[in-house]
Design a protein around this motif. Sequence first.
Motif, PDB file in Angstrom:
ATOM      1  N   THR A  60       0.868  -1.119  -0.021  1.00 29.69           N
ATOM      2  CA  THR A  60      -0.099  -0.007   0.070  1.00 29.69           C
ATOM      3  C   THR A  60       0.782   1.199   0.169  1.00 29.69           C
ATOM      4  OG1 THR A  60      -0.106  -0.038   2.506  1.00 29.69           O
ATOM      5  CG2 THR A  60      -1.898  -1.095   1.198  1.00 29.69           C
ATOM      6  N   MET A  61       0.066   2.337  -0.278  1.00 33.27           N
ATOM      7  CA  MET A  61       0.795   3.782  -0.035  1.00 33.27           C
ATOM      8  C   MET A  61       1.522   4.112   1.078  1.00 33.27           C
ATOM      9  SD  MET A  61      -1.392   6.440  -2.404  1.00 33.27           S
ATOM     10  CE  MET A  61      -1.898   5.956  -3.917  1.00 33.27           C
ATOM     11  N   GLU A  62       0.936   3.555   2.570  1.00 32.47           N
ATOM     12  CA  GLU A  62       1.358   4.006   3.482  1.00 32.47           C
ATOM     13  C   GLU A  62       2.411   3.339   3.850  1.00 32.47           C
ATOM     14  OE1 GLU A  62      -1.853   3.048   2.894  1.00 32.47           O
ATOM     15  OE2 GLU A  62      -3.063   5.090   3.015  1.00 32.47           O
ATOM     16  N   GLU A  63       2.580   1.970   3.519  1.00 27.20           N
ATOM     17  CA  GLU A  63       3.551   0.808   3.397  1.00 27.20           C
ATOM     18  C   GLU A  63       5.149   1.227   2.768  1.00 27.20           C
ATOM     19  OE1 GLU A  63       4.172  -3.821   2.840  1.00 27.20           O
ATOM     20  OE2 GLU A  63       2.081  -3.080   2.862  1.00 27.20           O
ATOM     21  N   LEU A  64       4.819   1.864   1.542  1.00 30.36           N
ATOM     22  CA  LEU A  64       5.851   2.010   0.936  1.00 30.36           C
ATOM     23  C   LEU A  64       6.691   3.180   0.976  1.00 30.36           C
ATOM     24  CD1 LEU A  64       4.429   0.995  -2.551  1.00 30.36           C
ATOM     25  CD2 LEU A  64       6.182  -0.370  -1.489  1.00 30.36           C
ATOM     26  N   LYS A  65       5.917   4.423   1.525  1.00 30.78           N
ATOM     27  CA  LYS A  65       6.392   5.574   1.850  1.00 30.78           C
ATOM     28  C   LYS A  65       7.364   6.133   0.601  1.00 30.78           C
ATOM     29  CE  LYS A  65       5.938   5.063   6.877  1.00 30.78           C
ATOM     30  NZ  LYS A  65       6.511   5.089   8.230  1.00 30.78           N
ATOM     31  N   LEU A  66       6.720   6.230  -0.475  1.00 33.27           N
ATOM     32  CA  LEU A  66       7.717   6.708  -1.932  1.00 33.27           C
ATOM     33  C   LEU A  66       7.412   8.286  -1.899  1.00 33.27           C
ATOM     34  CD1 LEU A  66       6.595   3.829  -4.157  1.00 33.27           C
ATOM     35  CD2 LEU A  66       8.822   3.899  -3.107  1.00 33.27           C
ATOM     36  N   THR A  67       8.411   8.800  -2.491  1.00 32.27           N
ATOM     37  CA  THR A  67       8.639  10.079  -2.756  1.00 32.27           C
ATOM     38  C   THR A  67       7.519  10.852  -3.795  1.00 32.27           C
ATOM     39  OG1 THR A  67      10.593   9.794  -4.244  1.00 32.27           O
ATOM     40  CG2 THR A  67      11.166  10.325  -2.051  1.00 32.27           C
ATOM     41  N   GLY A  68       6.864   9.708  -4.586  1.00 32.13           N
ATOM     42  CA  GLY A  68       6.190  10.310  -5.565  1.00 32.13           C
ATOM     43  C   GLY A  68       4.848  10.917  -5.047  1.00 32.13           C
ATOM     44  N   ASN A  69       4.483  12.061  -5.706  1.00 32.40           N
ATOM     45  CA  ASN A  69       3.208  12.599  -5.160  1.00 32.40           C
ATOM     46  C   ASN A  69       2.541  13.401  -6.277  1.00 32.40           C
ATOM     47  OD1 ASN A  69       1.266  13.721  -3.814  1.00 32.40           O
ATOM     48  ND2 ASN A  69       2.300  15.387  -2.830  1.00 32.40           N
ATOM     49  N   HIS A  70       1.167  13.024  -6.693  1.00 26.47           N
ATOM     50  CA  HIS A  70       0.581  13.778  -7.804  1.00 26.47           C
ATOM     51  C   HIS A  70      -0.963  14.318  -7.179  1.00 26.47           C
ATOM     52  CE1 HIS A  70      -2.501  10.170  -8.297  1.00 26.47           C
ATOM     53  NE2 HIS A  70      -1.327   9.434  -8.044  1.00 26.47           N
ATOM     54  N   LEU A  71      -1.534  14.798  -8.154  1.00 24.51           N
ATOM     55  CA  LEU A  71      -2.580  15.712  -7.858  1.00 24.51           C
ATOM     56  C   LEU A  71      -3.756  14.771  -7.702  1.00 24.51           C
ATOM     57  CD1 LEU A  71      -3.676  18.676  -7.277  1.00 24.51           C
ATOM     58  CD2 LEU A  71      -4.389  18.518  -9.984  1.00 24.51           C
ATOM     59  N   LYS A  72      -4.254  14.709  -6.615  1.00 27.89           N
ATOM     60  CA  LYS A  72      -5.663  13.934  -6.564  1.00 27.89           C
ATOM     61  C   LYS A  72      -6.816  14.253  -7.274  1.00 27.89           C
ATOM     62  CE  LYS A  72      -8.484  12.057  -2.753  1.00 27.89           C
ATOM     63  NZ  LYS A  72      -8.957  12.261  -1.642  1.00 27.89           N
ATOM     64  N   GLY A  73      -7.306  13.258  -7.960  1.00 25.18           N
ATOM     65  CA  GLY A  73      -8.449  13.458  -8.974  1.00 25.18           C
ATOM     66  C   GLY A  73      -7.996  13.678 -10.346  1.00 25.18           C
ATOM     67  N   SER A  74      -6.814  13.970 -10.742  1.00 23.97           N
ATOM     68  CA  SER A  74      -6.254  13.793 -12.099  1.00 23.97           C
ATOM     69  C   SER A  74      -6.416  12.593 -12.959  1.00 23.97           C
ATOM     70  CB  SER A  74      -4.625  14.521 -12.076  1.00 23.97           C
ATOM     71  OG  SER A  74      -4.019  13.737 -11.348  1.00 23.97           O
ATOM     72  N   ARG A  75      -6.423  13.054 -14.172  1.00 21.87           N
ATOM     73  CA  ARG A  75      -6.548  11.897 -15.002  1.00 21.87           C
ATOM     74  C   ARG A  75      -5.356  11.004 -15.513  1.00 21.87           C
ATOM     75  NH1 ARG A  75      -9.140  13.502 -20.298  1.00 21.87           N
ATOM     76  NH2 ARG A  75      -9.852  11.473 -20.307  1.00 21.87           N
ATOM     77  N   PRO A  76      -5.315   9.718 -15.159  1.00 19.08           N
ATOM     78  CA  PRO A  76      -3.932   8.946 -15.381  1.00 19.08           C
ATOM     79  C   PRO A  76      -3.848   8.599 -16.965  1.00 19.08           C
ATOM     80  CG  PRO A  76      -5.803   7.629 -14.688  1.00 19.08           C
ATOM     81  CD  PRO A  76      -6.523   8.875 -14.689  1.00 19.08           C
ATOM     82  N   ILE A  77      -2.434   8.516 -17.475  1.00 19.51           N
ATOM     83  CA  ILE A  77      -2.451   7.811 -18.650  1.00 19.51           C
ATOM     84  C   ILE A  77      -2.056   6.494 -18.606  1.00 19.51           C
ATOM     85  CG2 ILE A  77      -0.664   7.795 -20.582  1.00 19.51           C
ATOM     86  CD1 ILE A  77      -0.190  10.810 -20.045  1.00 19.51           C
ATOM     87  N   LEU A  78      -2.970   5.487 -19.310  1.00 19.85           N
ATOM     88  CA  LEU A  78      -2.740   4.075 -19.174  1.00 19.85           C
ATOM     89  C   LEU A  78      -1.818   3.590 -20.101  1.00 19.85           C
ATOM     90  CD1 LEU A  78      -6.533   3.258 -18.720  1.00 19.85           C
ATOM     91  CD2 LEU A  78      -4.975   3.722 -16.961  1.00 19.85           C
ATOM     92  N   THR A  79      -0.845   2.847 -19.840  1.00 16.60           N
ATOM     93  CA  THR A  79       0.179   2.016 -20.401  1.00 16.60           C
ATOM     94  C   THR A  79       0.250   0.526 -20.414  1.00 16.60           C
ATOM     95  OG1 THR A  79       1.924   2.498 -18.894  1.00 16.60           O
ATOM     96  CG2 THR A  79       1.618   4.177 -20.635  1.00 16.60           C
ATOM     97  N   PHE A  80       0.391  -0.104 -21.403  1.00 16.79           N
ATOM     98  CA  PHE A  80       0.343  -1.396 -21.354  1.00 16.79           C
ATOM     99  C   PHE A  80       1.316  -2.153 -22.203  1.00 16.79           C
ATOM    100  CE2 PHE A  80      -4.057  -0.076 -21.156  1.00 16.79           C
ATOM    101  CZ  PHE A  80      -4.719  -0.883 -20.115  1.00 16.79           C
TER     102      PHE A  80
END
Length: 316
Positions: A143-163
């Motif tokens: 989970t996010m709380e467990e990893l504590k990574l440095t990344g942070n993005h805007l809440k509610g923004s639209r993601p780009i999906l890559t496969f």
Amino acid sequence: MGKKRKHVETEAVPAEPPVVPERPKRTLLGWKDKSEVEKVNDKETDSTVFRNKEKVLVTCSRRINYRYRHLMLNIVSLLPHCKKDSKVESKATKGSTLNELVELKSCSSCLFFECRKHQDLYLWMAKCPNGPSVKFLVNAVHTMEELKLTGNHLKGSRPILTFSNNFDKDAHWKLLKEMIIQIFGVPKEHRKSKPYHDHVFVFSIVDGHIWFRNYQISDKVPREDKVPRGNVAGEMTLIEVGPRFCLNPIKIFAGSFGGPTLYENPYFISPNQIRALDKKKKAGKFAKKVKAKTRRKMHELSNPLEPDEFADMWKE
């Protein structure tokens, strides 16, 4: 002397307010004139324009583990077009119950986290009410709380999906790709979403499993150097945000939460079977010890020691 004229009171006529032209509507790209907006709206109404109204219901079963509940809440925070509901009892009739909930919430898709034995997490991804639906086993949960990574993005923004390229090889991977696009893709101009693309959802297939990662899109510009407005920085970088999880597909059904089986994973081994094999290994170690003891006793009985002449010499 002449008569005085009678004083007639004149009624005051209210002055008309000055006509102020209506201010044009402000958008992210600048000012828009109302006449131009009306022309565009008329064109859109005349032609049949597709509008994505996808809504996803996210819920879980009772007696779910806290780590899996935190994973569900992380996914809810990543999808602004989802609706959260109370827990559902994990029974044989859960399919009809979930279909009713989806209809009541006016959603078109469902993500159902089903926890069994407080340690196994299954994810149901379904298009309601006509299907199809997929059942996954969720592994490697962070989970996010467990990893504590440095990344942070805007809440509610639209993601780009890559496969990854593996999704275009087989028919069942193509179906899963289309379902992921419809469920995890945030609709354009959704009321809870923001019109920015500042993070990426990465879905990749490794060893027959779907691995999920979430990255923030950031510029490689130090804080001291200010970029002039309107110019785009040349180099971009990705910073992981979280969460992380792995999806192992089990079955694909034609209906919603059931129906005819379209695909079954031949390499899937249930966690109960894995735990039973581990118990057999541990039981095998104990059985080896017991066999060694009985073998030692049989050896002592078959090969007795010769009587010692001086054994009773010091007893007197």
